[in-house]
Design a protein around this motif. Structure first.
Motif, PDB file in Angstrom:
ATOM      1  N   ALA A 131       1.145   5.719  -4.927  1.00 19.72           N
ATOM      2  CA  ALA A 131       1.369   6.691  -5.991  1.00 19.72           C
ATOM      3  C   ALA A 131       0.108   6.873  -6.836  1.00 19.72           C
ATOM      4  O   ALA A 131      -0.114   7.928  -7.429  1.00 19.72           O
ATOM      5  CB  ALA A 131       2.529   6.231  -6.865  1.00 19.72           C
ATOM      6  N   ALA A 132      -0.759   5.841  -6.876  1.00 18.75           N
ATOM      7  CA  ALA A 132      -1.984   5.927  -7.668  1.00 18.75           C
ATOM      8  C   ALA A 132      -3.163   6.420  -6.821  1.00 18.75           C
ATOM      9  O   ALA A 132      -4.308   6.359  -7.257  1.00 18.75           O
ATOM     10  CB  ALA A 132      -2.292   4.560  -8.266  1.00 18.75           C
ATOM     11  N   GLY A 133      -2.907   6.871  -5.623  1.00 20.41           N
ATOM     12  CA  GLY A 133      -3.966   7.469  -4.805  1.00 20.41           C
ATOM     13  C   GLY A 133      -4.593   6.539  -3.785  1.00 20.41           C
ATOM     14  O   GLY A 133      -5.586   6.893  -3.145  1.00 20.41           O
ATOM     15  N   GLY A 134      -4.033   5.349  -3.614  1.00 22.90           N
ATOM     16  CA  GLY A 134      -4.569   4.416  -2.614  1.00 22.90           C
ATOM     17  C   GLY A 134      -4.168   4.827  -1.204  1.00 22.90           C
ATOM     18  O   GLY A 134      -3.216   5.594  -1.019  1.00 22.90           O
ATOM     19  N   SER A 135      -4.894   4.301  -0.240  1.00 25.10           N
ATOM     20  CA  SER A 135      -4.578   4.609   1.162  1.00 25.10           C
ATOM     21  C   SER A 135      -3.324   3.876   1.603  1.00 25.10           C
ATOM     22  O   SER A 135      -3.021   2.805   1.086  1.00 25.10           O
ATOM     23  CB  SER A 135      -5.704   4.122   2.065  1.00 25.10           C
ATOM     24  N   MET A 136      -2.654   4.443   2.589  1.00 20.66           N
ATOM     25  CA  MET A 136      -1.576   3.686   3.231  1.00 20.66           C
ATOM     26  C   MET A 136      -2.227   2.828   4.309  1.00 20.66           C
ATOM     27  O   MET A 136      -3.002   3.344   5.112  1.00 20.66           O
ATOM     28  CB  MET A 136      -0.568   4.641   3.861  1.00 20.66           C
ATOM     29  N   VAL A 137      -1.918   1.556   4.305  1.00 16.88           N
ATOM     30  CA  VAL A 137      -2.553   0.644   5.252  1.00 16.88           C
ATOM     31  C   VAL A 137      -1.469  -0.082   6.054  1.00 16.88           C
ATOM     32  O   VAL A 137      -0.482  -0.563   5.480  1.00 16.88           O
ATOM     33  CB  VAL A 137      -3.429  -0.406   4.511  1.00 16.88           C
ATOM     34  N   HIS A 138      -1.665  -0.127   7.345  1.00 17.74           N
ATOM     35  CA  HIS A 138      -0.764  -0.868   8.226  1.00 17.74           C
ATOM     36  C   HIS A 138      -0.639  -2.304   7.694  1.00 17.74           C
ATOM     37  O   HIS A 138      -1.659  -2.933   7.381  1.00 17.74           O
ATOM     38  CB  HIS A 138      -1.376  -0.854   9.630  1.00 17.74           C
ATOM     39  N   PRO A 139       0.585  -2.822   7.597  1.00 18.68           N
ATOM     40  CA  PRO A 139       0.750  -4.138   6.955  1.00 18.68           C
ATOM     41  C   PRO A 139       0.067  -5.291   7.676  1.00 18.68           C
ATOM     42  O   PRO A 139      -0.131  -6.362   7.114  1.00 18.68           O
ATOM     43  CB  PRO A 139       2.271  -4.344   6.948  1.00 18.68           C
ATOM     44  N   GLN A 140      -0.317  -5.076   8.916  1.00 12.45           N
ATOM     45  CA  GLN A 140      -0.962  -6.154   9.661  1.00 12.45           C
ATOM     46  C   GLN A 140      -2.489  -6.127   9.504  1.00 12.45           C
ATOM     47  O   GLN A 140      -3.190  -6.996  10.007  1.00 12.45           O
ATOM     48  CB  GLN A 140      -0.547  -6.021  11.124  1.00 12.45           C
TER      49      GLN A 140
ATOM     50  N   SER B   5       0.821  -1.225   0.000  1.00 12.92           N
ATOM     51  CA  SER B   5       0.000   0.000   0.000  1.00 12.92           C
ATOM     52  C   SER B   5       0.847   1.264   0.000  1.00 12.92           C
ATOM     53  O   SER B   5       0.381   2.329  -0.377  1.00 12.92           O
ATOM     54  CB  SER B   5      -0.947   0.011   1.208  1.00 12.92           C
ATOM     55  N   THR B   6       2.110   1.141   0.437  1.00 15.65           N
ATOM     56  CA  THR B   6       2.964   2.330   0.459  1.00 15.65           C
ATOM     57  C   THR B   6       3.829   2.412  -0.803  1.00 15.65           C
ATOM     58  O   THR B   6       4.697   3.270  -0.905  1.00 15.65           O
ATOM     59  CB  THR B   6       3.876   2.301   1.703  1.00 15.65           C
ATOM     60  N   ALA B   7       3.597   1.495  -1.750  1.00 18.22           N
ATOM     61  CA  ALA B   7       4.399   1.487  -2.969  1.00 18.22           C
ATOM     62  C   ALA B   7       3.578   2.058  -4.131  1.00 18.22           C
ATOM     63  O   ALA B   7       3.071   3.183  -4.040  1.00 18.22           O
ATOM     64  CB  ALA B   7       4.903   0.072  -3.227  1.00 18.22           C
ATOM     65  N   TYR B   8       3.409   1.309  -5.194  1.00 21.24           N
ATOM     66  CA  TYR B   8       2.740   1.835  -6.400  1.00 21.24           C
ATOM     67  C   TYR B   8       1.304   2.284  -6.101  1.00 21.24           C
ATOM     68  O   TYR B   8       0.842   3.303  -6.599  1.00 21.24           O
ATOM     69  CB  TYR B   8       2.768   0.744  -7.480  1.00 21.24           C
ATOM     70  N   SER B   9       0.608   1.513  -5.286  1.00 20.07           N
ATOM     71  CA  SER B   9      -0.783   1.842  -4.963  1.00 20.07           C
ATOM     72  C   SER B   9      -0.891   3.246  -4.347  1.00 20.07           C
ATOM     73  O   SER B   9      -1.819   3.999  -4.647  1.00 20.07           O
ATOM     74  CB  SER B   9      -1.339   0.785  -4.004  1.00 20.07           C
TER      75      SER B   9
END
Ligand SMILES: NC(=O)c1ccc[n+]([C@@H]2O[C@H](COP(=O)([O-])OP(=O)(O)OC[C@H]3O[C@@H](n4cnc5c(N)ncnc54)[C@H](O)[C@@H]3O)[C@@H](O)[C@H]2O)c1
Ligand SMILES: Nc1ncnc2c1ncn2[C@@H]1O[C@H](COP(=O)(O)OP(=O)(O)OP(=O)(O)O)[C@@H](O)[C@H]1O
Length: 544
Positions: free
Chosen positions: A434-443, A428-432
């Motif tokens: 950059a495309a406007g997706g939320s940052m989501v805690h990996p857990q 979520s902190t990578a390409y997504s």
């Protein structure tokens, strides 16, 4: 080596059949509510798995014949069949059976307790009812293997170990290869409340007493990995063409050999470099072919990566099944998944090898490409597994992508734009992003559905539950081709009628944390992205 397994509820599916058929009728307060198990975490001989949800495949299988693209249905049915068979391996089945038995036992026990209370209330406490209750309780307890009988860890309300130990399809521990490096170090994972390292990790999600559903205790807590015997074998995965990485790698290998007498594995490229450089490194081991690489997880206790996030992705891609814990040292520019400072490697590695440490279980996506042209073939292409994301874009085509997307039995949408990213929460902190997706805690258990430059004003990114199966299909009336890539690599072309099916893999990547999942995640978005960095306003200014 002692075999052990722990099962913990994770994805949950509500069995609505167990609820009132007529939703308009109010439910009795003691009505049975059956929460069926969709997934469980397990660790077997040092392999970490999230034995996946079978619900989604069932649903996908059920809906496939009804989908509008007729011509690929047969093929998709075959695929669903294959997926279903795969998922019915003994591990998943046995864990689910054990858990279902345990829930049933609890339910029966609660029912009996309630009946007993009811009787006591009406008739006073009758010895007969009490005896029956005790008999029932003992019968139920006997049906569930006791900790000692089963060799169970005994700490969990639910433990499928006895059922699993003879049926597990995992790696053959007695292969000749094992002799080279000895057996893997067993470890335990425990779920604790923040700061609570007591190992208290099994909690009920349902109050059977009243039929009320509660999430008073959270499912996902910080996970602690504790070695049960010292780890012996480390695999190094290193960023190529970097002299800093190369120097550090040879220094770390020497240190591990001399101070901890560890067995060392490196990639074939690195082995050649090191051995050519100095015959001291003759002891290091590597692999010669894919077949040998596939058994790496049975020999390696720990993976050390030296590089950036790309090196972690690379290391994960070497393991298509279980992945040993990864300790990622930062030698890149961003380092979302590389929390360990390389300058302090002695201290960091010393801690990880000798003490319990916190881990983040990073889920991965497994993906299968179904070719329209190959729909009559029995063999399908090998599934591809990613840690960040699957991207479907328009590649060199100047036309908009036209991607039909389904989630289990539901049509989601048609993506008309530059493409679509199906991402894990780690991605979520990578390409997504950059495309406007939320940052989501990996857990957080979920799958991100993020469009790339959609040609529509209202196409907001989605986050779907982790137990669904997604299908992206290129319709026959699509103007252009589409290209899929996997963690930014391995681009393949998709033609009209081709489909891509993905779901969460049962094999997550356990990455060691510097502090804990949340602290590491927040540090990475602060330091890596300068998230919400803004100068504070001064006090002086217009009066309110
Ligand atoms: N527009 C974009 O942001 C864009 C475009 C293509 C690929 N990517 C990402 O690059 C990844 C491949 O990484 P690579 O290092 O092999 O290629 P790379 O060398 O091109 O690096 C891409 C950048 O993405 C960062 N990155 C990778 N995974 C990350 C994560 N989980 N969280 C935060 N940042 C992350 C890396 O640190 C690096 O700075 C792909 O999986 C994709 O997510 C991003
Ligand atoms: N062991 C490896 N073998 C082959 N390629 C690798 C290996 N490790 C990393 N790579 C590739 O090298 C590239 C760069 O790696 P990495 O992202 O780790 O370094 P970086 O770009 O310096 O770091 P950052 O991404 O933080 O800026 C990536 O595309 C990755 O896939």
């Amino acid at each position: 080596m002692e075999k052990w397994r722990t099962a913990e509820r994770r994805g949950k599916g509500l069995d609505h059949a167990a609820m009132s058929a007529d939703e308009t009728q109010p439910k009795a307060c003691d009505e049975r509510i059956d929460l069926s198990v969709a997934a469980s975490y397990q660790a077997e001989n040092g392999s970490i798995t999230t034995v996946g949800s079978m619900e989604s495949e069932k649903a996908a299988y059920a809906f496939l014949p009804q989908t509008p693209i007729e011509s690929t249905d047969d093929h998709l049915v075959e695929f669903a069949e294959a997926m279903r068979t795969l998922r019915q391996v003994a591990e998943g089945k046995a864990a689910a059976q054990a858990e279902a038995a345990e829930w049933k036992r609890k339910y029966e026990l609660e029912k009996a307790v309630k009946a007993h209370k009811h009787h006591s209330l009406i008739k006073g406490c009758s010895n007969c009812v009490k005896d029956k209750l005790e008999h029932l309780a003992s019968k139920l307890t006997l049906e569930t293997a006791s900790a000692d009988q089963a060799g169970c860890c005994g700490n969990h309300g639910i433990c499928s170990r006895q059922i699993l130990q003879d049926q597990c399809p995992g790696p053959n521990r007695k292969s000749d290869d094992d002799k080279i490096v000895g057996q893997k170090a067993p470890f335990r994972l425990s779920w604790g409340l923040n700061g609570d390292k007591s190992g208290q990790h099994k909690h009920d999600f349902v109050s059977f007493e009243k039929g009320d559903i509660t999430t008073a205790e959270r499912s996902n807590k910080q996970i602690l990995l504790k070695w049960e015997s010292p780890p012996q074998t480390v695999l190094f995965v290193t960023k190529p063409n970097s002299s800093a990485v190369h120097t550090l790698c040879s220094e770390m290998i020497r240190w591990l050999k001399e101070h901890n007498n560890m067995n060392i594995f490196v990639e074939p490229r690195v082995s050649k470099e090191l051995v050519t450089e100095d015959s001291y490194f003759n002891f290091i081991q590597t692999w010669d072919n894919d077949q040998e690489m596939k058994t790496l997880h049975t020999k390696v206790d720990l993976i050390v990566t030296l590089g950036g996030d790309g090196t972690v992705l690379w290391a994960a891609s070497l393991f298509r099944g279980p992945v040993p814990p990864v300790v990622a040292f930062s030698l890149g520019s961003l380092g979302f998944m590389t929390p360990f400072p390389s300058e302090q490697y002695r201290e960091c590695l010393g801690n990880v090898l000798k003490r319990p440490f916190t881990i983040t279980l990073r889920s991965r996506l497994q993906c299968q490409v179904i070719r329209d042209a190959a729909k009559d073939e029995v063999e399908t292409e090998e599934p591809i597994i990613v840690l960040n994301e699957i991207t479907i874009d328009r590649g060199m085509s100047s036309y908009l992508t036209y991607l039909e997307c389904y989630c289990d039995s539901s049509f989601v949408t048609c993506v008309q734009g530059d493409g679509l990213i199906i991402s894990t929460t780690s991605g979520s902190t990578a390409y997504s992003l950059a495309a406007g997706g939320s940052m989501v805690h990996p857990q957080v258990p979920g799958i991100l559905f993020t469009p790339i430059c959609p040609h529509s004003l209202s196409f907001r990114p989605l986050i779907l539950p982790e137990y669904v199966t997604l299908r992206v299909q290129i319709p026959f009336n699509s103007r252009g081709q589409a290209w899929a890539s996997f963690d930014g690599k391995g681009r393949i072309q998709l033609g009209p009628g081709d489909a891509l099916i993905c779901s969460i893999s049962p094999w997550p990547v356990p990455t060691a944390c510097l502090v804990d999942s949340t602290t590491d995640f927040l540090r990475s978005i602060h330091e890596g992205l300068h998230w919400n960095l803004r100068k504070s306003q001064s006090l002086d200014g217009p009066a309110a």
